[in-house]
Design a protein around this motif. Sequence first.
Motif, PDB file in Angstrom:
ATOM      1  N   LYS A 198     -16.390 -10.879  14.095  1.00  0.00           N
ATOM      2  CA  LYS A 198     -16.292  -9.486  13.713  1.00  0.00           C
ATOM      3  C   LYS A 198     -15.147  -9.299  12.720  1.00  0.00           C
ATOM      4  CE  LYS A 198     -18.254  -7.529  17.949  1.00  0.00           C
ATOM      5  NZ  LYS A 198     -19.406  -6.946  17.262  1.00  0.00           N
ATOM      6  N   THR A 199     -15.217  -8.218  11.954  1.00  0.00           N
ATOM      7  CA  THR A 199     -14.195  -7.937  10.962  1.00  0.00           C
ATOM      8  C   THR A 199     -12.845  -7.694  11.638  1.00  0.00           C
ATOM      9  OG1 THR A 199     -15.837  -6.910   9.520  1.00  0.00           O
ATOM     10  CG2 THR A 199     -13.524  -6.367   9.096  1.00  0.00           C
ATOM     11  N   PRO A 200     -11.754  -8.275  11.116  1.00  0.00           N
ATOM     12  CA  PRO A 200     -10.424  -8.018  11.695  1.00  0.00           C
ATOM     13  C   PRO A 200     -10.115  -6.522  11.697  1.00  0.00           C
ATOM     14  CG  PRO A 200     -10.328  -9.844  10.145  1.00  0.00           C
ATOM     15  CD  PRO A 200     -11.694  -9.251  10.012  1.00  0.00           C
ATOM     16  N   THR A 201      -9.532  -6.031  12.771  1.00  0.00           N
ATOM     17  CA  THR A 201      -9.270  -4.604  12.915  1.00  0.00           C
ATOM     18  C   THR A 201      -7.935  -4.217  12.273  1.00  0.00           C
ATOM     19  OG1 THR A 201      -8.168  -4.922  15.057  1.00  0.00           O
ATOM     20  CG2 THR A 201     -10.551  -4.580  15.072  1.00  0.00           C
ATOM     21  N   ASP A 202      -7.840  -2.952  11.858  1.00  0.00           N
ATOM     22  CA  ASP A 202      -6.605  -2.455  11.259  1.00  0.00           C
ATOM     23  C   ASP A 202      -5.735  -1.710  12.267  1.00  0.00           C
ATOM     24  OD1 ASP A 202      -8.126  -0.198  11.648  1.00  0.00           O
ATOM     25  OD2 ASP A 202      -8.168   0.408   9.533  1.00  0.00           O
ATOM     26  N   HIS A 203      -6.119  -1.745  13.551  1.00  0.00           N
ATOM     27  CA  HIS A 203      -5.317  -1.179  14.628  1.00  0.00           C
ATOM     28  C   HIS A 203      -5.777  -1.821  15.935  1.00  0.00           C
ATOM     29  CE1 HIS A 203      -9.015   1.220  14.752  1.00  0.00           C
ATOM     30  NE2 HIS A 203      -8.731   1.462  16.028  1.00  0.00           N
ATOM     31  N   LEU A 204      -4.990  -1.627  16.988  1.00  0.00           N
ATOM     32  CA  LEU A 204      -5.355  -2.193  18.280  1.00  0.00           C
ATOM     33  C   LEU A 204      -6.452  -1.337  18.894  1.00  0.00           C
ATOM     34  CD1 LEU A 204      -4.657  -4.401  20.395  1.00  0.00           C
ATOM     35  CD2 LEU A 204      -3.192  -2.696  21.500  1.00  0.00           C
ATOM     36  N   THR A 205      -7.648  -1.893  18.995  1.00  0.00           N
ATOM     37  CA  THR A 205      -8.774  -1.145  19.535  1.00  0.00           C
ATOM     38  C   THR A 205      -8.776  -1.177  21.056  1.00  0.00           C
ATOM     39  OG1 THR A 205     -10.265  -3.055  19.552  1.00  0.00           O
ATOM     40  CG2 THR A 205     -10.110  -1.787  17.500  1.00  0.00           C
ATOM     41  N   ARG A 206      -9.597  -0.321  21.650  1.00  0.00           N
ATOM     42  CA  ARG A 206      -9.709  -0.290  23.109  1.00  0.00           C
ATOM     43  C   ARG A 206     -10.266  -1.607  23.630  1.00  0.00           C
ATOM     44  NH1 ARG A 206     -12.964   4.605  25.688  1.00  0.00           N
ATOM     45  NH2 ARG A 206     -11.216   5.680  24.628  1.00  0.00           N
ATOM     46  N   ARG A 207     -11.228  -2.167  22.911  1.00  0.00           N
ATOM     47  CA  ARG A 207     -11.795  -3.447  23.326  1.00  0.00           C
ATOM     48  C   ARG A 207     -10.731  -4.544  23.344  1.00  0.00           C
ATOM     49  NH1 ARG A 207     -16.838  -6.129  23.364  1.00  0.00           N
ATOM     50  NH2 ARG A 207     -17.853  -4.174  22.787  1.00  0.00           N
ATOM     51  N   GLN A 208      -9.907  -4.569  22.303  1.00  0.00           N
ATOM     52  CA  GLN A 208      -8.852  -5.579  22.245  1.00  0.00           C
ATOM     53  C   GLN A 208      -7.820  -5.376  23.350  1.00  0.00           C
ATOM     54  OE1 GLN A 208      -7.703  -4.791  18.203  1.00  0.00           O
ATOM     55  NE2 GLN A 208      -8.741  -6.615  17.401  1.00  0.00           N
ATOM     56  N   ALA A 209      -7.467  -4.112  23.634  1.00  0.00           N
ATOM     57  CA  ALA A 209      -6.495  -3.835  24.688  1.00  0.00           C
ATOM     58  C   ALA A 209      -7.028  -4.263  26.051  1.00  0.00           C
ATOM     59  CB  ALA A 209      -6.143  -2.348  24.699  1.00  0.00           C
ATOM     60  N   VAL A 210      -8.287  -3.946  26.317  1.00  0.00           N
ATOM     61  CA  VAL A 210      -8.894  -4.362  27.589  1.00  0.00           C
ATOM     62  C   VAL A 210      -8.972  -5.876  27.671  1.00  0.00           C
ATOM     63  CG1 VAL A 210     -11.036  -4.324  28.934  1.00  0.00           C
ATOM     64  CG2 VAL A 210     -10.176  -2.217  27.900  1.00  0.00           C
ATOM     65  N   TYR A 211      -9.332  -6.495  26.553  1.00  0.00           N
ATOM     66  CA  TYR A 211      -9.443  -7.959  26.530  1.00  0.00           C
ATOM     67  C   TYR A 211      -8.088  -8.613  26.805  1.00  0.00           C
ATOM     68  CZ  TYR A 211     -10.570 -12.651  24.910  1.00  0.00           C
ATOM     69  OH  TYR A 211     -10.751 -14.013  24.850  1.00  0.00           O
ATOM     70  N   LEU A 212      -7.031  -8.128  26.147  1.00  0.00           N
ATOM     71  CA  LEU A 212      -5.715  -8.745  26.270  1.00  0.00           C
ATOM     72  C   LEU A 212      -5.094  -8.503  27.640  1.00  0.00           C
ATOM     73  CD1 LEU A 212      -4.197  -7.925  22.766  1.00  0.00           C
ATOM     74  CD2 LEU A 212      -4.839 -10.187  23.615  1.00  0.00           C
ATOM     75  N   PHE A 213      -5.112  -7.245  28.086  1.00  0.00           N
ATOM     76  CA  PHE A 213      -4.323  -6.889  29.261  1.00  0.00           C
ATOM     77  C   PHE A 213      -5.106  -6.887  30.566  1.00  0.00           C
ATOM     78  CE2 PHE A 213      -2.315  -4.750  25.603  1.00  0.00           C
ATOM     79  CZ  PHE A 213      -1.118  -5.442  25.608  1.00  0.00           C
ATOM     80  N   VAL A 214      -6.435  -6.806  30.480  1.00  0.00           N
ATOM     81  CA  VAL A 214      -7.256  -6.834  31.700  1.00  0.00           C
ATOM     82  C   VAL A 214      -7.943  -8.186  31.853  1.00  0.00           C
ATOM     83  CG1 VAL A 214      -9.166  -5.778  32.955  1.00  0.00           C
ATOM     84  CG2 VAL A 214      -7.598  -4.344  31.650  1.00  0.00           C
ATOM     85  N   LEU A 215      -8.820  -8.528  30.906  1.00  0.00           N
ATOM     86  CA  LEU A 215      -9.570  -9.772  31.021  1.00  0.00           C
ATOM     87  C   LEU A 215      -8.664 -10.995  30.959  1.00  0.00           C
ATOM     88  CD1 LEU A 215     -12.753  -8.992  28.881  1.00  0.00           C
ATOM     89  CD2 LEU A 215     -12.436  -8.826  31.351  1.00  0.00           C
ATOM     90  N   ASP A 216      -7.675 -10.960  30.063  1.00  0.00           N
ATOM     91  CA  ASP A 216      -6.764 -12.096  29.964  1.00  0.00           C
ATOM     92  C   ASP A 216      -5.603 -11.970  30.937  1.00  0.00           C
ATOM     93  OD1 ASP A 216      -7.265 -14.233  27.858  1.00  0.00           O
ATOM     94  OD2 ASP A 216      -7.793 -12.435  26.764  1.00  0.00           O
ATOM     95  N   GLY A 217      -4.948 -10.813  30.958  1.00  0.00           N
ATOM     96  CA  GLY A 217      -3.763 -10.650  31.783  1.00  0.00           C
ATOM     97  C   GLY A 217      -4.043 -10.669  33.272  1.00  0.00           C
TER      98      GLY A 217
END
Length: 267
Positions: free
Chosen positions: A48-67
């Motif tokens: 997917k195209t790199p995002t220009d801000h922290l999206t909700r999907r990325q936040a969930v991925y980083l802090f929920v799915l990964d963390g």
Amino acid sequence: MTWATNPLFTPGEPDEKKDATDVEARLQHDSGNTTDLTTSKSDEWAFKTPTDHLTRRQAVYLFVLDGIVSGLIGAGINFGIAYATYHTQDAVRLFVLPNALAADTGFTLLAQFIITWWAECFVVGWHLRTGVVPSIGFFREPKSRFMRWYFYLDDKQPQELRGFKPWFSLFFGNAIRSLILLAIFFPVVFGATIGFLTLVGTRRGAEWYYDVVFAPQIFKLVFGIVVGSICTPPMAAFFLVRCGWIMKAREGAGGMQSVEEISSTEA
């Protein structure tokens, strides 16, 4: 492992000879199917195209799915190891070996950082290639030699890992980078952990003692959750950010398109 997620590979000129060979092989394999024969395997991945801000999907991925998920996995493993290690011992202490929780804390941090970093290298790489999460594109690409080395931005390496040497470089290089990250976290995490253990232990002279049956197991359970939840997101972010930089570099050079760009072109 493709160019965007292989930490040993950085942007370069497309290999036209290899692309031509791939197309010819696919033509020979299925002469009746002429759909998208000029698309190499790396272009079939759903980046997917790199995002220009922290999206909700990325936040969930980083802090929920990964963390959180990483924390729960680490907690289970640490609890099992602690139960097998301590339940037959006569005493558990803070500093005096054997059965010293301070030494166990240091070793657990070392092992968990290296193993988790290796796991994130492959898991996050797969999720980037299959479009589960987009890469991060809102950080400026570093110019310092150390940061470019740390993010594998200047090493010219092949797209595929074949033979012993590339795989050894992959594992050794990632281990070194995980240890550098550990050096940042270690003083804070280790210091806070020792401070907490002095509060819950029974002091006898200059040493602290703990219940053999429950204390080390519960400690390692909580420790695994905390370390996994705090330290795994920066590791995952490393690969998301690096992939974003490389995708932008390749797109700017007329290289690989994202899945959104391919879809708009076909439409």
